[in-house]
Scaffold this active site. Sequence first.
Site, PDB file in Angstrom:
ATOM      1  N   ASP A   1      49.278 -75.012 -94.347  1.00 12.87           N
ATOM      2  CA  ASP A   1      47.953 -75.321 -94.872  1.00 12.87           C
ATOM      3  C   ASP A   1      47.561 -74.314 -95.947  1.00 12.87           C
ATOM      4  OD1 ASP A   1      45.642 -77.171 -94.310  1.00 12.87           O
ATOM      5  OD2 ASP A   1      46.530 -77.134 -92.317  1.00 12.87           O
TER       6      ASP A   1
ATOM      7  N   ASP B   1      43.932 -78.434 -97.806  1.00 17.74           N
ATOM      8  CA  ASP B   1      42.709 -78.810 -97.101  1.00 17.74           C
ATOM      9  C   ASP B   1      41.613 -79.144 -98.112  1.00 17.74           C
ATOM     10  OD1 ASP B   1      41.211 -78.858 -94.487  1.00 17.74           O
ATOM     11  OD2 ASP B   1      40.034 -77.318 -95.515  1.00 17.74           O
TER      12      ASP B   1
ATOM     13  N   GLU C   1      44.705 -83.375 -98.624  1.00 17.65           N
ATOM     14  CA  GLU C   1      43.786 -84.077 -97.719  1.00 17.65           C
ATOM     15  C   GLU C   1      42.595 -84.566 -98.539  1.00 17.65           C
ATOM     16  OE1 GLU C   1      41.091 -82.910 -93.829  1.00 17.65           O
ATOM     17  OE2 GLU C   1      41.082 -81.654 -95.618  1.00 17.65           O
TER      18      GLU C   1
ATOM     19  N   HIS D   1      44.378 -83.081 -85.918  1.00 17.55           N
ATOM     20  CA  HIS D   1      43.568 -82.105 -85.199  1.00 17.55           C
ATOM     21  C   HIS D   1      42.066 -82.348 -85.348  1.00 17.55           C
ATOM     22  CE1 HIS D   1      43.782 -80.815 -89.320  1.00 17.55           C
ATOM     23  NE2 HIS D   1      42.790 -79.964 -89.124  1.00 17.55           N
ATOM     24  N   ASP D   2      41.675 -83.385 -86.078  1.00 18.14           N
ATOM     25  CA  ASP D   2      40.258 -83.632 -86.336  1.00 18.14           C
ATOM     26  C   ASP D   2      39.721 -84.912 -85.705  1.00 18.14           C
ATOM     27  OD1 ASP D   2      39.695 -81.352 -87.820  1.00 18.14           O
ATOM     28  OD2 ASP D   2      40.261 -82.271 -89.727  1.00 18.14           O
TER      29      ASP D   2
END
Length: 530
Positions: free
Chosen positions: A100, A202, A268, A329-330
Amino acid sequence: MTNDNNWWKGAVIYQIYPRSYQDSNGDGIGDIPGISSRLPHIANLGVDAIWLSPIFTSPMKDMGYDVSDYCDIDPSFGTLADFDEMVSKAHALGMKVIIDQVISHSSNLHPFFQASRQDRTNPKADWYVWADPNPDGSAPNNWQAIFGGIAWTWEARRRQYFLHNFLTEQPDLNFHNPEVQQWQLDNMRFWLERGVDGFRLDTVNFYFHDEQLRNDPPNPKTDKQKGEWNPYHYLYHTYSKNQPENIAFLEKMRALLDEYDARTLVGEVGEAHRPIELMGEYTTGNRLHMAYSFEMLGHNFFPAHFKKQVQEFFAGAPDGWPNWAFSNHDVIRHVSRWLKPGMDPNHLAKQAAALLLSQQGSVCLYQGEEMGQLETILEYHELTDPQGLNFWPEDKGRDGCRTPMVWSKDQVQGGFSEGKPWLPVKPPQLDHAASEQVGVPGSVYEFYRQMLALRSAQPDLRLGDTRFIDAADPMLVYYRGENILCAFNLSAESHTLALPEGECVLSNQASRSGHDWQFDANGFVILRVK
């Protein structure tokens, strides 16, 4: 491990949430040595790469998405030496490593923000987004923060507000300042020199803000009767993100990666209003290699939805490339999200694997997905996520999909840690332990291995065009390339459908009688047609 510059195209990437993968020292927090010890599990699946959520030095207000040192490892995860060893081991196992990059904002404890907030004349004064108050002292505009409340916080020393699209502790960097851009490019170079194979970016559409600070207009889709649980959703984010200046910076990042062999950028794109259009725009030309889509991370589980996402992307960006995922993860884990009465969760998990891994584009799998793991039900006092803490019970946050990996049903804490884990391991998750599935014929894990092997062996499944076939709901039917036909029953009821003659290469909950196929709940078949 291939050094093909286009290795990423059609690749399958396994997402690791480091805090929850494997704890090696008993402190209840997953770490990089723990990840290294479990790399054979991932390699055995047959994926092309791993992606690690943030591992950088951080006060962990947002679990690592608030970075205070971009060129070091947080002590809770290990050291740079541990990281180097992990990269070397992953490469030896034939897997690329993606990490990330959270560069749109830093932690408020980053030394540069601590300097910037002191006054308006220091060397870092213009490195963050500062704005004067309105004449009445109010914030400069109506921009909202994703975690609740206005996106501006007052700093008395400067007599100005600073912008934070997320938590107050995550101040936005000012990408209109060329020095900021170069600094972040240098930070990325640091990791490229250490051997990482790419970056997951991100909030890639948040880098630039409207310099005029114009108000975001109201969201026309807001339900006037019901309203929104988060004030962020009341706005159409025309000026707070998605700015045209972003494109030039994406091209600078791509130029940096092009200095190295076989590297990749996946961004993302968090956008509710024109996501597919933006994904196409960001992956056309020398920008991102791939755009990570949120469009299959929701509750929609019907043929027209999947068909729409694929068709709209490739129609709008024939030279672009998507990256699809069902879980991360969200969001709530997809088996829990899509499970309906009459469905068996393991059959749904296998169908989801076949559906995702037969998509045109690249694919991300989220840790535990390969075991059909379910969402963990947590109580309020067990939460750590600011989203859940701020919006409970309307939104219970993201902790339920972040609970530790379960390696052994019979070990303490499921084999994740010898200490108390940072989030609890609960009995429903133990039922999906790796010990119950790896090497067990018919398990979800072994099905993932089969499907990944099929995708790897069939160029049409990795790179072939998609051609949808008209079929009545709830059947989703499409060709990949010329000869691979995929058919899915996205329901809990049985359905019959006539399909062309062909060799069945993989199926579950489906049987053939002549040209007719009987699809039970969550049944599917992949055919090689003549």
